[in-house]
Design a protein around this motif. Structure first.
Motif, short mmCIF file in Angstrom:
data_model
loop_
_atom_site.label_atom_id
_atom_site.label_comp_id
_atom_site.label_asym_id
_atom_site.label_seq_id
_atom_site.Cartn_x
_atom_site.Cartn_y
_atom_site.Cartn_z
N MET A 84 51.29 29.83 40.80
CA MET A 84 51.16 30.80 41.90
C MET A 84 51.04 30.06 43.23
O MET A 84 50.61 28.90 43.29
N ILE A 85 51.43 30.75 44.28
CA ILE A 85 51.26 30.25 45.64
C ILE A 85 50.72 31.38 46.50
O ILE A 85 51.14 32.53 46.36
N GLY A 86 49.76 31.06 47.36
CA GLY A 86 49.22 32.11 48.21
C GLY A 86 48.00 31.66 48.98
O GLY A 86 47.56 30.51 48.90
N GLN A 87 47.46 32.59 49.73
CA GLN A 87 46.29 32.32 50.55
C GLN A 87 45.02 32.38 49.73
O GLN A 87 44.91 33.17 48.79
N VAL A 88 44.07 31.53 50.06
CA VAL A 88 42.78 31.53 49.37
C VAL A 88 42.04 32.83 49.68
O VAL A 88 41.94 33.23 50.85
N HIS A 89 41.53 33.49 48.65
CA HIS A 89 40.80 34.75 48.82
C HIS A 89 39.37 34.60 48.34
O HIS A 89 39.03 33.66 47.60
N GLY A 90 38.56 35.54 48.74
CA GLY A 90 37.21 35.62 48.22
C GLY A 90 37.12 36.77 47.23
O GLY A 90 38.12 37.37 46.87
N GLY A 91 35.93 37.09 46.80
CA GLY A 91 35.72 38.24 45.93
C GLY A 91 36.42 38.12 44.59
O GLY A 91 36.54 37.04 44.00
N PHE A 92 36.92 39.27 44.09
CA PHE A 92 37.53 39.33 42.77
C PHE A 92 38.77 38.43 42.67
O PHE A 92 38.95 37.70 41.69
N LEU A 93 39.64 38.50 43.68
CA LEU A 93 40.85 37.65 43.66
C LEU A 93 40.48 36.17 43.70
O LEU A 93 41.16 35.34 43.08
N GLY A 94 39.45 35.84 44.43
CA GLY A 94 39.01 34.45 44.50
C GLY A 94 38.56 33.92 43.14
O GLY A 94 38.82 32.76 42.81
N ILE A 95 37.90 34.77 42.36
CA ILE A 95 37.47 34.38 41.01
C ILE A 95 38.69 34.05 40.15
O ILE A 95 38.73 33.03 39.44
N SER A 104 45.88 24.75 35.46
CA SER A 104 47.25 24.41 35.82
C SER A 104 47.34 24.17 37.33
O SER A 104 46.37 24.37 38.06
N SER A 105 48.52 23.72 37.77
CA SER A 105 48.70 23.38 39.19
C SER A 105 49.25 24.57 39.96
O SER A 105 50.41 24.95 39.79
N HIS A 106 48.41 25.19 40.76
CA HIS A 106 48.81 26.28 41.64
C HIS A 106 48.67 25.80 43.09
O HIS A 106 47.99 24.80 43.36
N ILE A 107 49.30 26.52 44.01
CA ILE A 107 49.26 26.13 45.41
C ILE A 107 48.50 27.20 46.20
O ILE A 107 49.01 28.29 46.44
N TRP A 108 47.27 26.88 46.57
CA TRP A 108 46.45 27.78 47.37
C TRP A 108 46.25 27.19 48.76
O TRP A 108 45.97 26.01 48.91
N PHE A 109 46.41 28.03 49.78
CA PHE A 109 46.29 27.59 51.17
C PHE A 109 45.16 28.34 51.86
O PHE A 109 44.92 29.52 51.58
N GLU A 110 44.51 27.65 52.77
CA GLU A 110 43.60 28.32 53.69
C GLU A 110 44.44 29.10 54.71
O GLU A 110 45.62 28.81 54.92
N ARG A 111 43.82 30.09 55.35
CA ARG A 111 44.55 30.91 56.30
C ARG A 111 45.19 30.07 57.41
O ARG A 111 46.32 30.31 57.82
N SER A 112 44.47 29.06 57.90
CA SER A 112 45.00 28.21 58.98
C SER A 112 46.20 27.40 58.52
O SER A 112 47.14 27.17 59.28
N GLU A 113 46.22 26.99 57.24
CA GLU A 113 47.34 26.21 56.72
C GLU A 113 48.58 27.06 56.53
O GLU A 113 49.70 26.55 56.63
N MET A 114 48.40 28.35 56.21
CA MET A 114 49.54 29.22 55.97
C MET A 114 50.44 29.34 57.18
O MET A 114 51.63 29.62 57.07
#
Length: 286
Positions: A84-95, A104-114
């Motif tokens: 998966m690739i996407g923005q880092v989230h909090g809450g349920f999605l963050g879990i 596995s290797s997924h690509i998560w970005f902070e909002r500033s990096e996006m």
């Protein structure tokens, strides 16, 4: 829902403890991922029919699909393991993101990096070129669309190179409307609505792999892939940006539409010849 999330979190935690170079780790992750997402789909009473499975995404490619709901990820992951690739989230999605990232290797970005397109493209290219990585799942529309059309595809994922695996997703809204309007409902509200609907009935088509043609721009390639997805899913192919539901149209987009509209008038006859009227009545002057 909590039981399914706990199962996914527990399995990925255990798998994450294994060395990355173990072949067994990849196989265990594949089985655990499918098992967890299939279990999660039961919470929505999901009924999914997969078509043309011979075209399922393979290793180190990019899978692109139209986007209606966060559930899209769950339904696709029931049949194939993805990165998966996407923005880092909090809450349920963050879990869920942290759980998936352990195994596995997924690509998560902070909002500033996006906002840094070069950084995103670099990490995406590195992932695609690594033959040991899973195919990466991307929704090029960048937002959820209401299951009736396919909106403009962002060109970023089509600039990287490699093989593109198009996937068309079409829901049957008679049993439950899967479209997520994030302006009206929070994630938890939306998930509750999905779990209390009659069922989530969906068709998924795996289209033949596509590659960028010689001399073809990334925008043209994106439009070609989008047209194939729209045709197969029975959706309307639109050039509009899906983000228009959140922000006003850019000036250049308005000018482009105005130019198209003006050409309709310029191509039509400017003068219409008057009709000849025959007067059969007697001339009163004669």
């Amino acid at each position: 829902m909590m039981k399914q999330t706990t199962t996914l979190t527990t399995l990925t935690f255990v798998i994450g403890l294994l060395p990355d170079n173990w072949t067994l780790k990849k196989k265990l992750n594949d089985h655990a991922s499918k098992f967890s997402f299939r279990l999660l789909s039961r919470a929505f009473s999901a009924i999914v029919t997969y078509h043309q499975i011979e075209n399922k995404p393979m290793k180190n490619g990019i899978c692109v699909a139209n986007h209606t709901s966060p559930i899209d990820v769950v339904l696709l992951a029931c049949d194939t393991s993805y990165a998966m690739i996407g923005q880092v989230h909090g809450g349920f999605l963050g879990i869920l993101q942290r759980a998936l990232g352990r195994a596995s290797s997924h690509i998560w970005f902070e909002r500033s990096e996006m906002k840094d397109r070069e950084a995103v493209a670099k990490r995406l290219k590195e992932h695609v070129e690594d033959l040991s990585k899973l195919p990466i799942l991307i929704f090029p529309e960048g937002t959820c669309i209401n299951n009736s059309a396919v909106m403009q595809f962002k060109k970023g994922s089509f600039e990287v190179g490699g093989v593109i695996y198009p996937v068309a997703i079409k829901y049957d809204s008679r049993f439950g409307d899967p479209f997520w309007n994030s302006h009206e409902y929070s994630m938890l509200q939306y998930l509750y609505m999905m779990m209390t609907s009659w069922a989530i009935v969906c068709d998924v088509w795996y289209l033949p792999p596509m590659t960028r043609l010689s001399g073809e721009s990334s925008v043209d390639f994106a439009n070609r892939v989008k047209a194939e997805i729209a045709r197969k899913g029975g959706l309307v192919d639109l050039d509009w940006d899906g983000q228009l539901k959140r922000a006003p149209a850019k000036r250049e987009w308005k000018q482009k539409e105005q130019l198209k509209y003006s050409k309709k008038f310029s191509s039509s006859p400017r003068h219409i010849a008057p009709l000849e009227c025959k007067n059969d009545s007697p001339n009163p002057s004669t």
